[in-house]
Design a protein around this motif. Sequence first.
Motif, mmCIF file in Angstrom:
data_model
loop_
_atom_site.group_PDB
_atom_site.id
_atom_site.type_symbol
_atom_site.label_atom_id
_atom_site.label_comp_id
_atom_site.label_asym_id
_atom_site.label_seq_id
_atom_site.Cartn_x
_atom_site.Cartn_y
_atom_site.Cartn_z
ATOM 1 N N UNK A 409 66.659 113.548 62.381
ATOM 2 C CA UNK A 409 66.351 114.343 60.981
ATOM 3 C C UNK A 409 64.879 114.268 60.730
ATOM 4 N N UNK A 410 64.466 115.212 60.248
ATOM 5 C CA UNK A 410 63.120 115.318 59.706
ATOM 6 C C UNK A 410 63.053 116.011 58.418
ATOM 7 N N UNK A 411 62.264 115.432 57.355
ATOM 8 C CA UNK A 411 62.213 116.174 55.996
ATOM 9 C C UNK A 411 60.701 116.308 56.029
ATOM 10 N N UNK A 412 60.156 117.355 55.182
ATOM 11 C CA UNK A 412 58.837 117.543 54.763
ATOM 12 C C UNK A 412 58.483 118.188 53.633
ATOM 13 N N UNK A 413 57.716 117.936 52.955
ATOM 14 C CA UNK A 413 57.153 118.546 51.574
ATOM 15 C C UNK A 413 56.014 118.967 51.628
ATOM 16 N N UNK A 414 55.588 120.351 51.752
ATOM 17 C CA UNK A 414 54.211 120.932 52.133
ATOM 18 C C UNK A 414 53.801 121.586 50.810
ATOM 19 N N UNK A 415 52.535 121.255 50.239
ATOM 20 C CA UNK A 415 51.984 121.722 49.261
ATOM 21 C C UNK A 415 50.524 122.393 49.349
ATOM 22 N N UNK A 416 50.504 123.788 49.094
ATOM 23 C CA UNK A 416 49.179 124.237 49.185
ATOM 24 C C UNK A 416 48.790 124.826 47.888
ATOM 25 N N UNK A 417 47.319 124.613 47.433
ATOM 26 C CA UNK A 417 46.783 125.225 46.149
ATOM 27 C C UNK A 417 45.519 125.732 46.640
ATOM 28 N N UNK A 418 45.202 126.962 46.003
ATOM 29 C CA UNK A 418 43.828 127.433 46.061
ATOM 30 C C UNK A 418 43.226 128.369 44.852
ATOM 31 N N UNK A 419 42.299 128.026 44.313
ATOM 32 C CA UNK A 419 41.873 128.636 43.197
ATOM 33 C C UNK A 419 40.410 129.195 43.429
ATOM 34 N N UNK A 420 40.319 130.495 43.429
ATOM 35 C CA UNK A 420 38.858 131.271 43.602
ATOM 36 C C UNK A 420 38.585 131.824 42.491
#
Length: 937
Positions: A409-420
């Motif tokens: 099993x594998x679990x991932x939490x991926x977060x991306x943020x960008x402000x221009x």
Amino acid sequence: MKKLATSLFSLTLSLILIASYSVVFAQGTGKVTGKVTDKKTGEALIGATVLLQGISKGAATNVNGEYALTGIPAGTYEILVKYVGYQNKLISEVQVTNNAATSLNIILDEANTQQLQAVTVRATFKQESTNSLYAQQKNSSRISDGISADAIRRSPDRNTAEVLKRVSGASIQDNKFVVVRGLGDRYNVTTLNNSVMPSTEPDRKAFSFDVIPSTLVDNIVISKTATPDLPGDFAGGNVQVTTKDFPDTKVVTLQVGISGNTQTTFKDFKQGSVQKLDFLGGFSNGSRQLPATWQRLNYVDYLSATAAQQVAVTQRFQNSFGAKHQFKGYPGQNLQLTLGNTKIFKNDSKLGYVASLTYANNIERLKRDRNEFSFNEDAQPTFYYNDNVYNFTNTIGGIFNVSYSHKNSKYSLKNTYNNTFTNSYTERTGAFVEGGPVTLIQGSQTAPERGGIISSVLEGQHFLPASKINIDYNVSYGNSYRKQPDQRVLETFKQPGSNSFTVNLSNFNQAAIQNAGRIYTDLTEDIYGGKFNVSIPYTLFKQPSKLKAGYLGYYRDRDYTATVLGYAIAGGANGRNIPLTNGITADNIFSNSNLSQQGIALFTLPGYNISYKGTVSQNAGYLMTDSKLSDDLRVILGARVERYEQKINQPGSKLPEQKYLNTDILPSLNLTYALSKTSNLRLAGSQTVARPELRELANFQAYNFVYDYNITGNSNLERTKITNADIRYELFPSAGQIFSVSAFYKHFVNAIEQTNQGNQTFSYANAPNAYDFGAELEFRRKLDFMGSQALLKNMTFYANASYIRSEVNVQDGAPTRPLQGQSPYLINGGFLYVAPNNGLSVNLLYNKIGPRLNFVGLLGARDIYEKSRDVVDFQIGKRMMKNRGELKLNVSDIFAQPVRLYVNYGNTKRSYDQSTDKIFQATKPGRNISLQYVYNF
């Protein structure tokens, strides 16, 4: 849901801190990491045993086929790999160094059922690395092209949009929108970490790739043919962007850089109004928002109020017109800090994280010319103007990814943020020249704009050993926004014989945003999604196959408001011209004192002021088989069903709710035949769709200052149905090298295009029928075949080119034309030199697109094309300080040729003809030079 997103970010940061404190890299030892896959199918082999010979070290592969051997003293070793039903493999000459990770991907062959005892295949480290790369390239399930993090690092590209123009068959429009196989951005779909991304634009179906810094990207893959497990709303490409995951070793990297522009740096630069937090992303203190007095206003009462009362309300708006700051342009700055590590536990489970923060400031001065022409090709411009555009841009971005794997099993939490944030100030000069004596124009625009994305994806993967079933799923939240809180527009005129410029103000019924006004727009879109896939293996004709089924659903909620205000004479009095004399200037005409003395007030402009709420829901399911019919033939066959519903409501208007509901069955077939161990022949066919965006359907108009056009929606748009066919031959002569040639054909029914309606108005329309066909060539080859010199051994030449032809049948007997956004050819190429001993690298890149149709002319208006231009980029890098540091010099757009749009008067020809065609708009960008230093602690 926004609180949930905040909680996910908080959880991620907490896990990062836990991992940071728990991970201590073993001093004086190294590690070996990699992935074990099936040679024929490219599938991950889960539960394979990887043993280090000579010492008691071993590991099992996880749900992704990944393994890690840690705590290994420096030296040269042999590694033995075992998996039930496969031949054992013994790999020699595996070198391990202290405090470093050796990457070794391994492929295994199935055992021959006639063998009575286990057979061990032998290979060296170098041979196995080459073989695994072959397998990865050959075993893709569909026709696709991509670019890796290493290739990104060796280019001067600052954001994902610039990276994408390096991919075969791809180009970039307006410096941020991807065009695949010459088809406009509306024919593409974007996923970030396997979640569908919403449109980032208020007036088109497009994803702005300039919001993702290139340094945060692990890889980009553009799938050009459809399979049932991909979203079905594309014809050009499915652009899959993946951010970084498990790092092989502990990562602490700092990157700093400065940049300059030959047209900007140390030259005169101007800015409009500035706020204290602009350098941190333009988060406003509220002064750029509509005044509370106006927001509480009963507009019907306001119209019947006295002139003095209307002026008093207007005085609540700050007078922020004109250039408020003048200085010499300074170099841009960028900073990135990346942290990452992986903790491997005794039971072969591991916890890893990667976190990165990016900050950048940049200023740029552009020179832009604009001309408007009548239908007659012999006519002079009806008006022209010249702009000096001053852009200040600030970007803050980050990723926070945590992954945990344990056995199957594998679990991932991926977060991306960008402000221009971009604060643009434009000075305009020009003239009206049609129908009489010339009237001079002077104008200005100040346009602060903040846009960005937030994406959180929680995903899981599971392998069931007994049945060998694979399950993967995710839930996701995404948010995109584009806010323009106070765009200010002012144009002044000097009539023939006059000694001064004047501001032309009408009464409130005839006020025009083009003369003087303010625009406030706010776009926010949330998208909630989830997907589930299950893969069940079976045997067909004694070959491994699998049955795959899944579901994808998402719900988009868009909220858009536009408040467009025009300055006019207060109290319903007749309009008049106000001369800029006796202390009145373009900068102070809307000061409180002049508003009172001149009797000027703001009024809403009918037709522009709008708010709408749009929702989109999609539920899709698919069923497909991925079968090996023989050792050489692979077939992927299946269908996807998508139910798509759109709703548009305009609060406060009398218009009824707009509803659109479609259900589409989208079959697809992909065949791959292995001609040899190093070559494939691929065939593909599919049905896909392209659906209108909410903005394209919404009935209102918006003003575009750059083009000086209005943009309106079309509620009668229909979705586009596309039939696709592809064939491709690909050869992999050696590791990292490729030769491929492809041909494709597409037929469109009701193709959606942005159109030039004449009278300075853009809209959208369906073209009844169109087709698009072309060929692609890709080549990547080391130059060692030309000689044994070290220079040739370390140099790689790469190129990709596309030839595309499209035609739209407008009506019987009318001349055909290409599809909007379609380029007749694209060329990418370059030379890469990497010296392994001294750390020197040199990269020279070239990009060119053919003339493409920007705006389709309707109702007698002419087509507007973008002229081709040559783009040459250069990078030289040098590793230093025991390879921990690297200094890179980048020169982008060396020729700095203007970006030209032209009015095509020849109808049938597509290339620019100086004798008949007229330049509609030309933008001169300047040459960018940057210096970056990267240090790995």
